[in-house]
Design a protein around this motif. Structure first.
Motif, mmCIF file in Angstrom:
data_model
loop_
_atom_site.group_PDB
_atom_site.id
_atom_site.type_symbol
_atom_site.label_atom_id
_atom_site.label_comp_id
_atom_site.label_asym_id
_atom_site.label_seq_id
_atom_site.Cartn_x
_atom_site.Cartn_y
_atom_site.Cartn_z
ATOM 1 N N UNK A 298 0.928 -1.302 0.146
ATOM 2 C CA UNK A 298 -0.236 -0.060 0.012
ATOM 3 C C UNK A 298 0.897 1.459 -0.011
ATOM 4 N N UNK A 299 2.086 1.104 0.457
ATOM 5 C CA UNK A 299 2.891 2.571 0.588
ATOM 6 C C UNK A 299 3.379 2.883 -0.607
ATOM 7 N N UNK A 300 3.462 1.775 -1.609
ATOM 8 C CA UNK A 300 4.207 2.241 -2.750
ATOM 9 C C UNK A 300 3.257 2.725 -3.965
ATOM 10 N N UNK A 301 2.061 3.238 -3.577
ATOM 11 C CA UNK A 301 1.109 3.429 -4.509
ATOM 12 C C UNK A 301 1.686 4.613 -5.620
ATOM 13 N N UNK A 302 2.298 5.613 -5.078
ATOM 14 C CA UNK A 302 2.674 6.778 -5.808
ATOM 15 C C UNK A 302 3.922 6.020 -6.652
ATOM 16 N N UNK A 303 4.780 5.346 -6.412
ATOM 17 C CA UNK A 303 5.867 4.911 -7.293
ATOM 18 C C UNK A 303 5.252 4.179 -8.294
ATOM 19 N N UNK A 304 4.266 3.231 -8.079
ATOM 20 C CA UNK A 304 3.726 2.420 -9.176
ATOM 21 C C UNK A 304 2.871 3.173 -10.092
ATOM 22 N N UNK A 305 2.637 4.553 -9.597
ATOM 23 C CA UNK A 305 1.753 5.126 -10.709
ATOM 24 C C UNK A 305 2.727 6.038 -11.683
ATOM 25 N N UNK A 306 4.150 5.786 -11.390
ATOM 26 C CA UNK A 306 4.861 6.512 -12.258
ATOM 27 C C UNK A 306 4.759 5.859 -13.623
ATOM 28 N N UNK A 307 4.444 6.556 -15.099
ATOM 29 C CA UNK A 307 4.185 5.663 -16.169
ATOM 30 C C UNK A 307 5.254 4.465 -16.450
ATOM 31 N N UNK A 308 4.810 3.485 -16.566
ATOM 32 C CA UNK A 308 5.901 2.505 -17.063
ATOM 33 C C UNK A 308 6.393 1.518 -15.879
ATOM 34 N N UNK A 309 6.287 2.289 -14.616
ATOM 35 C CA UNK A 309 7.009 1.740 -13.521
ATOM 36 C C UNK A 309 6.748 0.519 -13.058
ATOM 37 N N UNK A 310 5.272 0.279 -13.234
ATOM 38 C CA UNK A 310 4.779 -0.977 -12.901
ATOM 39 C C UNK A 310 5.395 -2.262 -13.623
ATOM 40 N N UNK A 311 5.096 -1.793 -14.814
ATOM 41 C CA UNK A 311 5.476 -2.918 -15.916
ATOM 42 C C UNK A 311 7.090 -3.141 -15.810
ATOM 43 N N UNK A 312 7.852 -2.210 -15.681
ATOM 44 C CA UNK A 312 9.290 -2.325 -15.611
ATOM 45 C C UNK A 312 9.759 -3.173 -14.402
ATOM 46 N N UNK A 313 9.031 -2.893 -13.417
ATOM 47 C CA UNK A 313 9.546 -3.488 -11.860
ATOM 48 C C UNK A 313 8.740 -4.991 -12.191
ATOM 49 N N UNK A 314 7.875 -5.351 -12.620
ATOM 50 C CA UNK A 314 7.096 -6.481 -12.976
ATOM 51 C C UNK A 314 8.083 -7.402 -13.825
ATOM 52 N N UNK B 205 12.869 5.507 -12.659
ATOM 53 C CA UNK B 205 11.543 5.727 -11.736
ATOM 54 C C UNK B 205 12.044 6.159 -10.545
ATOM 55 N N UNK B 206 13.207 5.972 -9.803
ATOM 56 C CA UNK B 206 13.809 6.845 -8.876
ATOM 57 C C UNK B 206 13.554 8.132 -9.122
ATOM 58 N N UNK B 207 14.466 8.691 -9.946
ATOM 59 C CA UNK B 207 14.503 10.192 -10.617
ATOM 60 C C UNK B 207 13.303 10.782 -10.698
ATOM 61 N N UNK B 208 12.405 9.877 -11.347
ATOM 62 C CA UNK B 208 11.010 10.682 -11.568
ATOM 63 C C UNK B 208 10.200 10.912 -10.209
ATOM 64 N N UNK B 209 10.333 10.010 -9.263
ATOM 65 C CA UNK B 209 9.523 10.034 -8.016
ATOM 66 C C UNK B 209 10.280 11.430 -7.482
ATOM 67 N N UNK B 210 11.773 11.188 -7.277
ATOM 68 C CA UNK B 210 12.468 12.308 -6.739
ATOM 69 C C UNK B 210 12.235 13.627 -7.096
ATOM 70 N N UNK B 211 12.409 13.833 -8.276
ATOM 71 C CA UNK B 211 12.356 15.314 -8.964
ATOM 72 C C UNK B 211 11.623 15.426 -10.132
ATOM 73 N N UNK B 212 10.873 14.365 -10.464
ATOM 74 C CA UNK B 212 10.295 14.401 -11.884
ATOM 75 C C UNK B 212 8.682 14.769 -11.814
ATOM 76 N N UNK B 213 8.065 14.232 -12.716
ATOM 77 C CA UNK B 213 6.788 14.854 -12.881
ATOM 78 C C UNK B 213 5.722 14.366 -11.372
#
Lengths: 468, 171
Positions: free
Chosen positions: A105-121, A162-170
């Protein structure tokens, strides 16, 4: 002059304690609202801030575990003192990051980065695919090492993105925008609360002003009415005094004439005229006395002189005045004086006037051949004077009216009977001035019975009777 | 063989008579299986120089506490079982006020000893009855009670809920 129900309701609002209470209540409510709003905004902000950091952490930890695994993999394969067990543990540690990213449940924002979920999967699948190689890895097995590294390393740029996007991106600017929205919402709702509170205060002020104006108007009207009433009373009182003085002269001189004090008047007709003048003068004087009493009562200027006197004797004195008139009208006046010799405490003049007014009323209305019963009795501390007649009675709808000053019935052809309409009104006022009351029982053709109750008459049986 | 059986019986009798806390007064046994937890620092009872090492069996021998709770990393209610932090600390006769807890991957955080009484966390060794692998954030996971599963604010104890716990240093 009396305030209505509406006046009293607004009167309650005029109470300064209520006004202060309402204002303080509204103030406290506003402060609480603002505090609650501030608190929830703060909570939301902190939650967002926490989520930002946590999601960044989750993504970067995955990146870190992958690099750590690859480094220790090389260390083992190159024989640099890393054990196979350690490599397996690092593999498990990397493995353990995926459920956190993919389902936690905590990672919902990280998962919503476009393509993140597919990449990590996809990376997770790659990690699971290399498990046999990891389990059976031997030092120096470069082919296996290359298969493992070749499966994972292509994911490095995507993972870093993904990391960068969460930290400083969209995602970051999205969160910042949300924070900004929270702040804007906070600002507008604070303004709204203030506007709301302000309008409540304005409404209160307006309401207070209005009730003040209303109270002012009422005060002015009351003052005007009181002034008018006072002027009327003063006028009546002055007029009565002015009328009484010449009347005394008229009565006095007509008596002198009819009694021929300075010698005979010649024709006996003149004597009859003088008698008439005396009688009319006396009648007029009694009316003026009544008016004077009414004026005094309305001006609150009628003094009560309480004294002890014999009740029965007072009634007898009163009836003496009507002996002649009763005989002429063939009306039988009887008395019921069971406590005749009892002393009571009251205003003698007022009680006698009460008796006179009641008997004279009865005499006026009772037809010839009728009967009037006058009585006085004591009941505990009270004295009760009653006058009953066999007259035409009072219609039911007029019983409450007859005690009004100047009331004259226009029924039963009574318009042509004399009188000012003050008698009963005075009886009532006299009784009430002494804390008593008047009870009228009457029905058409059944006669009228008026009872005057005087409390605190402190009856006491006279000494003579007690002795005899 | 005889002396060991006798010792085991004696230990069992002692535990039965005196209850849980008396276990803490006996000496700390040595681990026989792989070490899963090392406690170092300000402790009064050790089984290796300067530290107390636990294998799974030793942790299982401590009084077990069951906790039904929610976490921010799992779905639905979970049942965690393991020694409470209080029982674990008394087993090593811990002194000091802070615990530096480290995980297998190097994650480290400070846990105040007062948390043991304040929140009643446990060192979970089982999740829903089964031992936890490293892949499932095991084998040891510090679990704080968390009744509220959809609170807006994250649980303030989340950072101290160390998974893959490996060492505890009492300070």
């Amino acid at each position: 002059m009396r305030r209505g129900v509406g006046g009293r309701l607004f009167g309650a609002f005029e109470d300064w304690r209520l006004r202060i209470g309402v204002s303080v209540g509204v103030g406290i409510m506003l402060l609480i609202l603002i505090a609650i709003q501030q608190y929830s905004t703060e909570t939301e902000r902190k939650a967002y801030a926490y989520l930002t950091r946590t999601n960044h952490w989750i993504a970067s930890e995955m990146q870190r575990e992958m690099l750590g695994f690859l480094v220790d993999l090389d260390g083992y394969v190159m024989g640099q003192g890393v054990s196979h067990g350690h490599v397996l543990m690092k593999y498990d540690l990397l493995w353990s990051r995926f459920p956190i990213f993919l389902t936690g449940p905590e990672a919902s924002t990280a998962r919503s980065v476009p393509g993140a979920f597919e990449t990590v999967q996809a990376l997770f699948e790659a990690v699971r695919r290399i498990e046999p190689d990891v389990q059976t890895l031997q030092p120096g097995d470069l082919a296996a090492r290359n298969r493992i590294a070749g499966a994972l390393i292509p994911f490095r740029p995507a993972l870093h993105d993904i990391t960068r996007t969460i930290a400083i991106g969209d995602k970051r600017s999205e969160l910042l925008n949300e924070l900004l929205e929270i702040d804007t919402f906070h600002f507008y709702s604070t303004v709204a609360i203030f506007l709301m509170g302000g309008s409540v205060v304005l409404l209160l002020l307006f309401e207070v002003r209005r009730s003040e104006r209303r109270a002012d108007g009422e005060r002015r009207a009351r003052a005007a009415a009181e002034a008018a009433s006072e002027a009327k009373s003063r006028f009546l009182s002055n007029m009565s005094h002015e009328l009484r003085t010449p009347l005394n002269a008229i009565i006095g001189f007509s008596e002198i004439t009819s009694e021929e004090l300075y010698g005979p008047v010649g024709s006996p007709k003149y004597k009859d005229c003088a008698h008439s003048i005396t009688a009319s003068g006396r009648h007029l004087l009694s009316i003026i006395e009544d008016i004077l009493d009414i004026a005094r009562i309305e001006a609150n200027a009628l003094a009560i002189n309480r004294e002890r006197f014999e009740a029965g004797r007072m009634v007898e004195e009163c009836l003496l005045m009507f002996t002649e008139e009763a005989r002429r009208k063939r009306i039988d006046i009887r008395t019921s004086l069971p406590d005749a010799r009892t002393d009571i405490t009251s205003d003698r003049r007022l009680l006698k006037q009460t008796c006179i007014n009641l008997v004279s009323n009865s005499l006026k209305f009772t037809p010839p051949g009728g009967e009037i019963l006058v009585g006085i009795r004591v009941d505990g501390d009270s004295a009760i004077l009653s006058v009953a007649d066999t007259g035409p009675g009072i219609p039911e709808d007029e019983i409450d009216e007859v005690v009004r000053p100047f009331f004259r019935s226009d029924k039963n052809g009574q318009q042509n009977l004399g009188g000012t309409g003050l008698g009963l009104s005075l009886v009532k006022s006299f009784a009430e001035l002494q804390g008593g009351r008047v009870k009228i029982e009457s029905a058409p053709d059944r006669g009228t019975k008026v009872q005057v109750f005087l409390p605190q008459a402190m009856p006491r049986i006279a000494a003579e009777q007690a002795a005899g | 063989m005889h002396p060991r059986v006798f010792a085991a019986v004696a230990l069992a009798v002692l535990m039965a008579i005196a209850g849980g806390p008396s276990w803490a007064q006996t000496t700390l046994p040595s681990p026989t299986g792989p070490v899963v937890l090392s406690v170092t620092g300000e402790i009064g009872r050790t089984n290796v120089p300067g530290g107390a090492e636990f294998d799974m069996a030793m942790l299982e021998a401590l009084p077990q506490t069951e906790m039904r709770t929610f976490t921010d990393w799992t779905e639905g209610q979970q049942i965690f079982t393991g020694p409470s932090l209080t029982d674990l600390l008394s087993a090593v006769a811990a002194e000091g006020s802070r615990i530096k807890a480290s995980a297998l991957n190097g994650y480290a955080i400070e846990i105040p000893v007062s948390d043991a009484a304040k929140f009643g966390p446990i060192v979970a060794i089982r999740q829903n009855g089964a031992p936890m692998s490293v892949r499932d954030k095991g084998p040891l996971w510090v679990i704080y009670p968390n009744e509220d599963q959809d609170a807006l604010t994250p649980n303030p104890n989340n950072d101290k809920s160390v998974w893959q716990l490996r060492t505890m240093e009492l300070q």
